[in-house]
Write an enzyme that holds these catalytic residues in place. Structure first.
Site, short mmCIF file in Angstrom:
data_model
loop_
_atom_site.label_atom_id
_atom_site.label_comp_id
_atom_site.label_asym_id
_atom_site.label_seq_id
_atom_site.Cartn_x
_atom_site.Cartn_y
_atom_site.Cartn_z
N HIS A 19 31.24 50.40 43.47
CA HIS A 19 32.70 50.47 43.61
C HIS A 19 33.25 49.30 44.42
O HIS A 19 34.45 49.06 44.40
CB HIS A 19 33.06 51.78 44.29
CG HIS A 19 34.11 52.59 43.60
ND1 HIS A 19 34.56 52.36 42.32
CD2 HIS A 19 34.82 53.67 44.04
CE1 HIS A 19 35.48 53.25 42.01
NE2 HIS A 19 35.66 54.05 43.02
N ASN A 66 41.24 54.93 45.87
CA ASN A 66 42.23 55.73 45.16
C ASN A 66 43.67 55.49 45.61
O ASN A 66 44.60 55.95 44.96
CB ASN A 66 41.89 57.21 45.29
CG ASN A 66 40.57 57.55 44.64
OD1 ASN A 66 39.92 56.71 44.03
ND2 ASN A 66 40.18 58.80 44.76
N ASP A 91 35.46 47.21 39.62
CA ASP A 91 34.30 47.66 38.86
C ASP A 91 34.73 48.38 37.59
O ASP A 91 35.77 49.03 37.57
CB ASP A 91 33.45 48.60 39.72
CG ASP A 91 34.21 49.82 40.18
OD1 ASP A 91 35.20 49.67 40.93
OD2 ASP A 91 33.83 50.94 39.78
N ASN A 112 40.54 55.12 39.26
CA ASN A 112 41.56 55.61 40.18
C ASN A 112 42.26 54.51 40.98
O ASN A 112 43.45 54.62 41.27
CB ASN A 112 40.98 56.67 41.12
CG ASN A 112 40.66 57.95 40.39
OD1 ASN A 112 41.31 58.29 39.40
ND2 ASN A 112 39.66 58.66 40.85
#
Length: 187
Positions: A19, A66, A91, A112
């Site tokens: 991530h 997020n 990513d 997200n």
């Protein structure tokens, strides 16, 4: 001014995870460019680099993935950066490790961080570099997968992708993004 935004999560435990490849590209660019002071504002770390092509801001939102838009939108407003002058690095599960894809628009694709950016920017019409991390196999949950480290076999591919992504960003400082896309897509 142009703004290069790497998406990721703050904290040592996330540093080398799938991530955080966006953060890794910002780190690579920081090594390549003459970076001065890193500052914080609006829930993000940033630095402004003066280049012959003009000013460029390197940004790492510290709001966690997020909520990335909660940092980026206020920074863009404060520094008067237009949406066409940003590129977002993140990513992507739908791209194999070792591959990057450049796009000028598109949906969040279930990501997200991108959902947050699209919501806060009010558009999906902005430059992005999608960095392939592949899909989980063997019943691993997506959330666990993206927060895991790369395997020993994947690490050289990821290091190469980070370098290619940084090179694409550097090329964008002096060329239109669609030209950079032609040179770097699928590399």
């Amino acid at each position: 001014m142009k703004m290069i935004i790497g998406l990721g999560n703050p904290g040592k435990q996330y540093e080398k995870t799938r991530h955080n490849v966006g953060f890794q590209v910002i780190d690579e660019l920081s090594d390549r460019l003459p970076v001065n002071t890193v500052q914080t504002k609006f829930g993000g770390m940033y630095t402004v680099v003066h280049r012959p092509e003009g000013k460029v801001m390197l940004v790492k939102p510290l709001t966690y993935m997020n909520l990335s838009g909660e940092c980026v939108r206020p920074l863009m407003d404060y520094f008067e950066v237009d949406v066409e002058d940003i590129v977002v690095l993140y990513d992507d599960l739908d791209i194999a490790p070792g591959t990057i894809r450049l796009r000028q628009k598109g949906s969040a694709g279930g990501h997200n961080g991108m959902k947050s950016l699209i919501a806060h920017l009010g558009t999906d019409q902005f430059n992005r570099i999608r960095i392939g991390v592949g899909r989980p196999i063997g019943g691993i949950k997506v959330a666990d997968y993206v927060l895991s480290s790369f395997s020993k076999e994947e690490k050289p591919l990821i290091e190469d992708m980070v370098k290619k992504s940084a090179s694409a960003c550097e090329a964008w400082l002096g060329k239109p993004f669609n030209e950079v896309m032609n040179n770097f897509n699928g590399v």
